[in-house]
Write a protein that holds these residues in place. Structure first.
Motif, PDB file in Angstrom:
ATOM      1  N   CYS A 202       0.843  -1.204   0.000  1.00 15.96           N
ATOM      2  CA  CYS A 202       0.000   0.000   0.000  1.00 15.96           C
ATOM      3  C   CYS A 202       0.882   1.260   0.000  1.00 15.96           C
ATOM      4  O   CYS A 202       0.653   2.194  -0.790  1.00 15.96           O
ATOM      5  N   MET A 203       1.907   1.283   0.872  1.00 18.56           N
ATOM      6  CA  MET A 203       2.781   2.462   0.949  1.00 18.56           C
ATOM      7  C   MET A 203       3.664   2.579  -0.296  1.00 18.56           C
ATOM      8  O   MET A 203       3.874   3.670  -0.823  1.00 18.56           O
ATOM      9  N   ALA A 204       4.191   1.428  -0.768  1.00 21.18           N
ATOM     10  CA  ALA A 204       5.053   1.445  -1.960  1.00 21.18           C
ATOM     11  C   ALA A 204       4.276   1.952  -3.173  1.00 21.18           C
ATOM     12  O   ALA A 204       4.796   2.738  -3.974  1.00 21.18           O
ATOM     13  N   ARG A 205       3.030   1.537  -3.290  1.00 19.01           N
ATOM     14  CA  ARG A 205       2.187   1.974  -4.419  1.00 19.01           C
ATOM     15  C   ARG A 205       2.013   3.482  -4.404  1.00 19.01           C
ATOM     16  O   ARG A 205       2.099   4.152  -5.445  1.00 19.01           O
ATOM     17  N   ASP A 206       1.786   4.044  -3.224  1.00 21.71           N
ATOM     18  CA  ASP A 206       1.633   5.503  -3.113  1.00 21.71           C
ATOM     19  C   ASP A 206       2.934   6.234  -3.462  1.00 21.71           C
ATOM     20  O   ASP A 206       2.918   7.251  -4.163  1.00 21.71           O
ATOM     21  N   ILE A 207       4.058   5.701  -2.978  1.00 23.08           N
ATOM     22  CA  ILE A 207       5.355   6.338  -3.272  1.00 23.08           C
ATOM     23  C   ILE A 207       5.633   6.308  -4.774  1.00 23.08           C
ATOM     24  O   ILE A 207       6.045   7.303  -5.370  1.00 23.08           O
ATOM     25  N   LEU A 208       5.377   5.170  -5.396  1.00 25.18           N
ATOM     26  CA  LEU A 208       5.712   4.984  -6.811  1.00 25.18           C
ATOM     27  C   LEU A 208       4.759   5.716  -7.751  1.00 25.18           C
ATOM     28  O   LEU A 208       5.094   5.966  -8.907  1.00 25.18           O
ATOM     29  N   THR A 209       3.561   6.049  -7.260  1.00 26.71           N
ATOM     30  CA  THR A 209       2.600   6.785  -8.096  1.00 26.71           C
ATOM     31  C   THR A 209       2.549   8.263  -7.730  1.00 26.71           C
ATOM     32  O   THR A 209       1.649   8.996  -8.167  1.00 26.71           O
ATOM     33  N   GLY A 210       3.500   8.709  -6.876  1.00 25.04           N
ATOM     34  CA  GLY A 210       3.623  10.131  -6.572  1.00 25.04           C
ATOM     35  C   GLY A 210       2.669  10.664  -5.536  1.00 25.04           C
ATOM     36  O   GLY A 210       2.534  11.883  -5.380  1.00 25.04           O
ATOM     37  N   LYS A 211       2.010   9.780  -4.776  1.00 25.53           N
ATOM     38  CA  LYS A 211       1.082  10.243  -3.740  1.00 25.53           C
ATOM     39  C   LYS A 211       1.834  10.517  -2.438  1.00 25.53           C
ATOM     40  O   LYS A 211       2.888   9.939  -2.187  1.00 25.53           O
ATOM     41  N   LYS A 212       1.247  11.391  -1.622  1.00 26.93           N
ATOM     42  CA  LYS A 212       1.879  11.756  -0.359  1.00 26.93           C
ATOM     43  C   LYS A 212       1.605  10.672   0.686  1.00 26.93           C
ATOM     44  O   LYS A 212       0.502  10.133   0.778  1.00 26.93           O
ATOM     45  N   LEU A 213       2.628  10.357   1.495  1.00 24.88           N
ATOM     46  CA  LEU A 213       2.460   9.375   2.569  1.00 24.88           C
ATOM     47  C   LEU A 213       1.596   9.973   3.679  1.00 24.88           C
ATOM     48  O   LEU A 213       1.830  11.094   4.112  1.00 24.88           O
ATOM     49  N   GLN A 214       0.588   9.199   4.109  1.00 26.95           N
ATOM     50  CA  GLN A 214      -0.325   9.667   5.166  1.00 26.95           C
ATOM     51  C   GLN A 214      -0.411   8.596   6.252  1.00 26.95           C
ATOM     52  O   GLN A 214      -0.912   7.493   6.012  1.00 26.95           O
ATOM     53  N   LEU A 215       0.040   8.935   7.445  1.00 27.30           N
ATOM     54  CA  LEU A 215       0.072   7.974   8.542  1.00 27.30           C
ATOM     55  C   LEU A 215      -1.319   7.441   8.858  1.00 27.30           C
ATOM     56  O   LEU A 215      -1.515   6.232   9.020  1.00 27.30           O
ATOM     57  N   SER A 216      -2.298   8.335   8.957  1.00 24.41           N
ATOM     58  CA  SER A 216      -3.655   7.919   9.327  1.00 24.41           C
ATOM     59  C   SER A 216      -4.218   6.900   8.347  1.00 24.41           C
ATOM     60  O   SER A 216      -4.908   5.956   8.727  1.00 24.41           O
ATOM     61  N   LYS A 217      -3.894   7.068   7.070  1.00 22.54           N
ATOM     62  CA  LYS A 217      -4.386   6.152   6.030  1.00 22.54           C
ATOM     63  C   LYS A 217      -3.832   4.735   6.243  1.00 22.54           C
ATOM     64  O   LYS A 217      -4.570   3.746   6.154  1.00 22.54           O
ATOM     65  N   TYR A 218      -2.549   4.640   6.563  1.00 15.34           N
ATOM     66  CA  TYR A 218      -1.934   3.318   6.688  1.00 15.34           C
ATOM     67  C   TYR A 218      -2.325   2.625   7.985  1.00 15.34           C
ATOM     68  O   TYR A 218      -2.438   1.406   8.031  1.00 15.34           O
ATOM     69  N   VAL A 219      -2.540   3.430   9.017  1.00 20.00           N
ATOM     70  CA  VAL A 219      -3.030   2.844  10.268  1.00 20.00           C
ATOM     71  C   VAL A 219      -4.424   2.286  10.062  1.00 20.00           C
ATOM     72  O   VAL A 219      -4.754   1.178  10.486  1.00 20.00           O
ATOM     73  N   GLU A 220      -5.248   3.040   9.354  1.00 24.92           N
ATOM     74  CA  GLU A 220      -6.622   2.620   9.076  1.00 24.92           C
ATOM     75  C   GLU A 220      -6.661   1.456   8.076  1.00 24.92           C
ATOM     76  O   GLU A 220      -7.577   0.641   8.100  1.00 24.92           O
ATOM     77  N   HIS A 221      -5.630   1.372   7.235  1.00 22.01           N
ATOM     78  CA  HIS A 221      -5.562   0.338   6.191  1.00 22.01           C
ATOM     79  C   HIS A 221      -5.823  -1.056   6.756  1.00 22.01           C
ATOM     80  O   HIS A 221      -6.495  -1.871   6.136  1.00 22.01           O
ATOM     81  N   GLY A 222      -5.276  -1.319   7.935  1.00 18.35           N
ATOM     82  CA  GLY A 222      -5.484  -2.632   8.541  1.00 18.35           C
ATOM     83  C   GLY A 222      -6.178  -2.558   9.882  1.00 18.35           C
ATOM     84  O   GLY A 222      -6.084  -3.491  10.670  1.00 18.35           O
ATOM     85  N   LYS A 223      -6.845  -1.451  10.151  1.00 14.70           N
ATOM     86  CA  LYS A 223      -7.509  -1.233  11.448  1.00 14.70           C
ATOM     87  C   LYS A 223      -6.500  -1.313  12.593  1.00 14.70           C
ATOM     88  O   LYS A 223      -6.771  -1.837  13.660  1.00 14.70           O
ATOM     89  N   TRP A 224      -5.288  -0.807  12.360  1.00 11.74           N
ATOM     90  CA  TRP A 224      -4.245  -0.876  13.398  1.00 11.74           C
ATOM     91  C   TRP A 224      -4.266   0.405  14.227  1.00 11.74           C
ATOM     92  O   TRP A 224      -3.379   1.242  14.164  1.00 11.74           O
ATOM     93  N   LEU A 225      -5.327   0.596  14.992  1.00 10.56           N
ATOM     94  CA  LEU A 225      -5.443   1.776  15.846  1.00 10.56           C
ATOM     95  C   LEU A 225      -4.874   1.449  17.222  1.00 10.56           C
ATOM     96  O   LEU A 225      -4.419   0.337  17.481  1.00 10.56           O
ATOM     97  N   TYR A 226      -4.941   2.429  18.125  1.00 10.83           N
ATOM     98  CA  TYR A 226      -4.497   2.154  19.486  1.00 10.83           C
ATOM     99  C   TYR A 226      -5.257   0.962  20.050  1.00 10.83           C
ATOM    100  O   TYR A 226      -6.433   0.775  19.769  1.00 10.83           O
ATOM    101  N   VAL A 227      -4.584   0.195  20.881  1.00 11.23           N
ATOM    102  CA  VAL A 227      -5.191  -1.007  21.435  1.00 11.23           C
ATOM    103  C   VAL A 227      -5.511  -0.790  22.909  1.00 11.23           C
ATOM    104  O   VAL A 227      -4.920   0.045  23.578  1.00 11.23           O
ATOM    105  N   ASP A 228      -6.479  -1.577  23.414  1.00 13.01           N
ATOM    106  CA  ASP A 228      -6.921  -1.410  24.799  1.00 13.01           C
ATOM    107  C   ASP A 228      -5.863  -1.896  25.791  1.00 13.01           C
ATOM    108  O   ASP A 228      -4.977  -2.669  25.460  1.00 13.01           O
ATOM    109  N   GLU A 229      -6.043  -1.457  27.031  1.00 11.37           N
ATOM    110  CA  GLU A 229      -5.101  -1.826  28.087  1.00 11.37           C
ATOM    111  C   GLU A 229      -5.054  -3.339  28.306  1.00 11.37           C
ATOM    112  O   GLU A 229      -4.042  -3.894  28.674  1.00 11.37           O
ATOM    113  N   ASP A 230      -6.190  -4.008  28.093  1.00 12.43           N
ATOM    114  CA  ASP A 230      -6.236  -5.442  28.388  1.00 12.43           C
ATOM    115  C   ASP A 230      -5.938  -6.304  27.163  1.00 12.43           C
ATOM    116  O   ASP A 230      -6.221  -7.488  27.129  1.00 12.43           O
ATOM    117  N   SER A 231      -5.371  -5.691  26.133  1.00 15.37           N
ATOM    118  CA  SER A 231      -5.033  -6.455  24.930  1.00 15.37           C
ATOM    119  C   SER A 231      -3.963  -7.487  25.238  1.00 15.37           C
ATOM    120  O   SER A 231      -3.123  -7.293  26.107  1.00 15.37           O
TER     121      SER A 231
END
Length: 800
Positions: free
Chosen positions: A673-702
């Motif tokens: 996902c990130m390589a595709r954006d770099i190679l097609t001239g798109k700007k890297l966006q942290l929020s997009k990649y975190v959301e890409h796999g639902k990798w948000l902050y995790v709970d204390e009891d994880s």
């Protein structure tokens, strides 16, 4: 008389075994009870001695009266006869060994090899021509296959004709299996060659029957891949033009005759391009590999080799020189080691920065940098450099970084710390660099390391300041949980643990907050943990390919962590199972390293062609015997994806050299996902990649594994953003990584890890129980089915 005494001793041991077995049977000690009986060993030994005193046969062996017995005398005569026969056989073997030594270097043997090879080539070409001219061809697609069951088969037609021609030599010829081999792998051709040589020559066959020279023939005579020799000749005899000509004669393929000419032209062009690429790659690699490092060749470098086992102070002495340097670099295999050196330097008032693939800490006015070895810039000059753990230079995945550093590091004074087995190979590499000089300092352990004579039983024998060694993360957690349940506080260490958390676990043990360390072999490399005793709870490990016994070098590296100088007078090692094997490996001399791993040379980026094509040709280049090529499978697969979007080879190379776990599909998906954006001239966006796999902050009891997985995600994000962005997102990524590490540390600090449980009923299992369900659940689920399937038909037949 010598034979008499030997025979009596043998019979005594045999009788002892019989009496001991009868004693254990009378005490009803068998099966699982044998292990518990170890604790009563002195008592049982005493009972055994009493039984032997009462045993008349054993006593006849003791006083020598057994020789008067006629039956015993006959057994003795047979024993003596066997010894004489064995001596005669050994004498004959020795004669044949001398004959084999002379014969294996003879022209006659080479002629047999060439004859066999030509016979195999003739057979393959003949069968292939017959199949192409007369049979309906089945095309076997091997792209991305892992097992032979995964090979896709389809009839040859217009749609796959071009692929068939392109992969004719690499796929169809080999997988057609014309020689009727059992397998399709390259080694099978080597085995077949040896088998045919033995069949062709009666002399070779006799030598093999007596001396078992099969493996020697395979290793010495066929050191190169026989399949390459075979198919190089097959390609000459069966050109693409001839293949198409034969197919045109085949009545099955009349319809594609016209299209074949057009395809043939394209394929021949492609073959010519491959030939050109091969020549260019060959031309780009100098005969003298050291010429790949021009800046280092312009300098006169001096090496100081610090050679010794663990806990010998070699790294400590090497770092003394670095502390006084105007500019210097410390190169470590692990970021934890890089961090420890960075921390130590700054604590001693010496300004030092740190650079790893996952973190950068810049200290103003610092003239020294501590880094992981892969990030070394060969275009930068230093006054002093320290290369640690140089025995890694033979590692197939990472060893190229050490070879690069030794051959190409631009520093006037270079200190190399290594285990003794790396000395000869390192000296050879330095001697290849004409202007360079070296001196050697040997070290001995500062504290003795001895085998603990106590019979170890887990968990009863565990004591304070022990490090317990297992070989998987799951077993570390399960073992620590079992100890924690008994009130024993543990620190845990394993490879996938974030290095901040690992550092924190070590600190807790050093400060006395925990009593025991439970670790994988991650403890064995450069970790300064003050343990008194190392205990191997396992002596086998899975190395990513097979489960195998530990090598002597691995045992010594891990056991050497025991008995830190200045804290303990001695270090101890022990094992719960197979302690005699561990002791034997500790006493055995480790074989010297023979080959250094070499990485993909960046000089090849100037060759015209795609990166994947250049990598393929680089793999086929033959180098000096001292080198082997580093594994580039991950780099190739990442480059292959990137080449779908660009022909910018240098950009593809930067992306393809990003550290990423190619066995984790989700990490590969995020990378793509990130390589595709770099190679097609798109700007890297942290929020997009975190959301890409639902990798948000995790709970204390994880759970720990979820947190560790998230940490890997942010590791990858850090690597990509460091290389391909303005760096504004790096502080946020670093903060999130530290948050995850803190949560893992909090879970571990609670000393309440979950023990191993049956996945069905939740019953607690022993840490080393080999299955995921308990015996009771297994019996209730599978025993009735097994009884029905194996006994049902029999019962029906019987009663009917």
């Amino acid at each position: 008389m010598i034979h008499e005494q030997e025979f009596i001793e043998l019979k005594k041991k045999e009788r002892e075994g019989i009496v001991a077995r009868d004693l254990l049977d009378s005490l009803k000690i068998r099966g699982k009870k044998l292990r518990k009986a170890k604790r009563k060993e002195p008592e049982i030994q005493k009972m055994l001695q009493e039984k032997l005193k009462q045993d008349t046969i054993y006593q006849s062996y003791m006083n020598g009266t057994c020789m008067e017995n006629a039956k015993f005398r006959r057994q003795y005569d047979v024993y003596v006869q066997k010894i004489e026969e064995e001596k005669q056989r050994e004498a004959k073997k020795e004669e044949m060994r001398e004959e084999w030594k002379k014969w294996k270097n003879s022209d006659e043997l080479k002629e047999i090899y060439q004859e066999v090879l030509l016979d195999m080539i003739d057979e393959i070409v003949s069968c292939a021509e017959k199949a192409l001219r007369n049979e309906k061809i089945i095309y076997k697609k091997t792209e991305n296959f892992e097992y032979f069951e995964d090979i896709e088969e389809e009839p040859l037609d217009e749609n796959n004709f071009e692929d068939f021609l392109r992969n004719f030599y690499s796929d169809w010829i080999r997988l057609s299996n014309f020689l009727m081999l059992e397998d399709f792998c390259g080694d099978e051709y080597s085995y077949e060659t040896v088998n045919r040589m033995l069949s062709k020559s009666s002399k070779l066959s006799d030598l093999n029957e007596t001396l078992d020279i099969y493996d020697e023939l395979f290793d010495d005579l066929l050191s190169d891949d026989v399949s390459e020799d075979i198919f190089e000749e097959v390609e000459k005899r069966l050109s693409i033009t001839k293949v198409v000509s034969l197919l045109n004669e085949n009545p099955e393929y009349v319809d594609i005759a016209e299209k074949a000419k057009e395809i043939q032209k394209r394929v021949i062009e492609m073959e010519e391009r491959k030939k050109y690429l091969k020549e260019e790659v060959f031309r780009s690699i100098p005969k003298d590999i050291t010429e790949l490092y021009p800046l280092a060749r312009m300098m006169k470098r001096h090496f100081i080799l610090h050679i010794g086992p663990t806990n010998s102070g070699k790294t400590h002495d090497a770092l003394k020189a670095l502390k006084n340097a105007n500019s210097g670099v410390y190169l470590a295999p692990l970021r934890l080691m890089a961090y420890e050196t960075y921390e130590t330097m700054n604590e001693n008032g010496i300004l030092c920065s740190m650079l790893t693939g996952e973190e950068k800490i810049s200290v103003q006015e610092a003239k020294i940098v501590s880094m992981t070895i892969e990030l070394l810039n060969l275009d930068k000059q230093f006054n002093v450099a320290v290369i640690d753990e140089a025995q890694m230079l033979s590692d197939t995945r990472r060893g190229g970084a050490w070879t690069n550093a030794i051959l190409g590091l631009a520093a006037k004074e270079i200190h190399i710390c290594m285990a003794p087995e790396a000395e000869k190979l390192t000296c050879t590499l330095i001697e290849m660099c004409a202007n360079d000089t070296y001196e050697i300092h040997h070290y001995k352990r500062k504290t003795p390391l001895v085998c603990d004579e106590e019979i170890f039983h887990f968990p009863e024998s565990v004591r304070k300041n022990d490090a317990l060694i297992v070989f998987s993360k799951a077993k570390v957690i399960a073992c620590a949980a079992e100890l924690q349940k008994k009130g024993i506080k543990c620190s845990v260490i394993y490879g996938s643990l974030p290095y901040e958390t690992r550092h924190n676990e070590v600190k807790k043990f050093v400060n006395g907050e925990t009593d025991i360390v439970v670790s994988t072999d991650a403890i064995g490399m450069g970790m300064n943990i003050p343990v008194e005793r190392i205990v191997f709870l396992e002596n086998n490990k899975y190395d990513g390919v097979i489960r195998r016994p530990l090598f002597p070098a691995e045992v010594k590296q891990i056991a050497g962590r025991a008995g830190r100088f200045g804290r303990y007078e001695k270090g101890y090692y022990n094992a719960e199972f197979g302690s005699f094997r561990v002791r034997e490996k500790m006493e055995r001399e480790v074989l010297a390293l023979k080959q250094a791993s070499i990485d993909f040379p960046t000089r090849l980026l100037s060759v015209k062609g795609r990166l994947t094509e250049i990598i393929n040709e680089w793999k086929n280049i033959k180098l000096s015997e001292i080198f082997w090529k580093q594994n580039l499978n991950t780099m190739w697969s990442l480059a292959k994806y990137c080449e779908n979007f660009t022909n910018d080879k240098k950009l593809v190379y930067r992306l393809a050299t990003t550290p990423v776990d190619d066995k984790n599909d989700n990490l590969i998906s995020l990378f793509q996902c990130m390589a595709r954006d770099i190679l097609t001239g798109k700007k890297l966006q942290l929020s997009k990649y975190v959301e890409h796999g639902k990798w948000l902050y995790v709970d204390e009891d994880s759970k720990i594994d979820i947190l560790e997985y998230n940490y890997k995600i942010y590791d990858l994000l850090y690597n990509i953003f460091r290389k391909f962005s303005d760096g504004k997102e790096l502080p946020e990524i670093t903060k999130r990584k530290k948050d995850i590490s803190a949560k893992i540390s909090k879970i571990l600090a609670a000393q309440a890890l979950n023990p191993k449980k049956c996945k069905y009923c939740g019953r607690e299992l022993k840490w080393n129980y080999p299955y995921s369900m308990c015996q009771k659940c297994h019996d209730s689920r599978y025993r009735p089915c097994l009884y029905e399937s194996f006994c049902g038909d029999f019962e029906d037949d019987y009663w009917n």
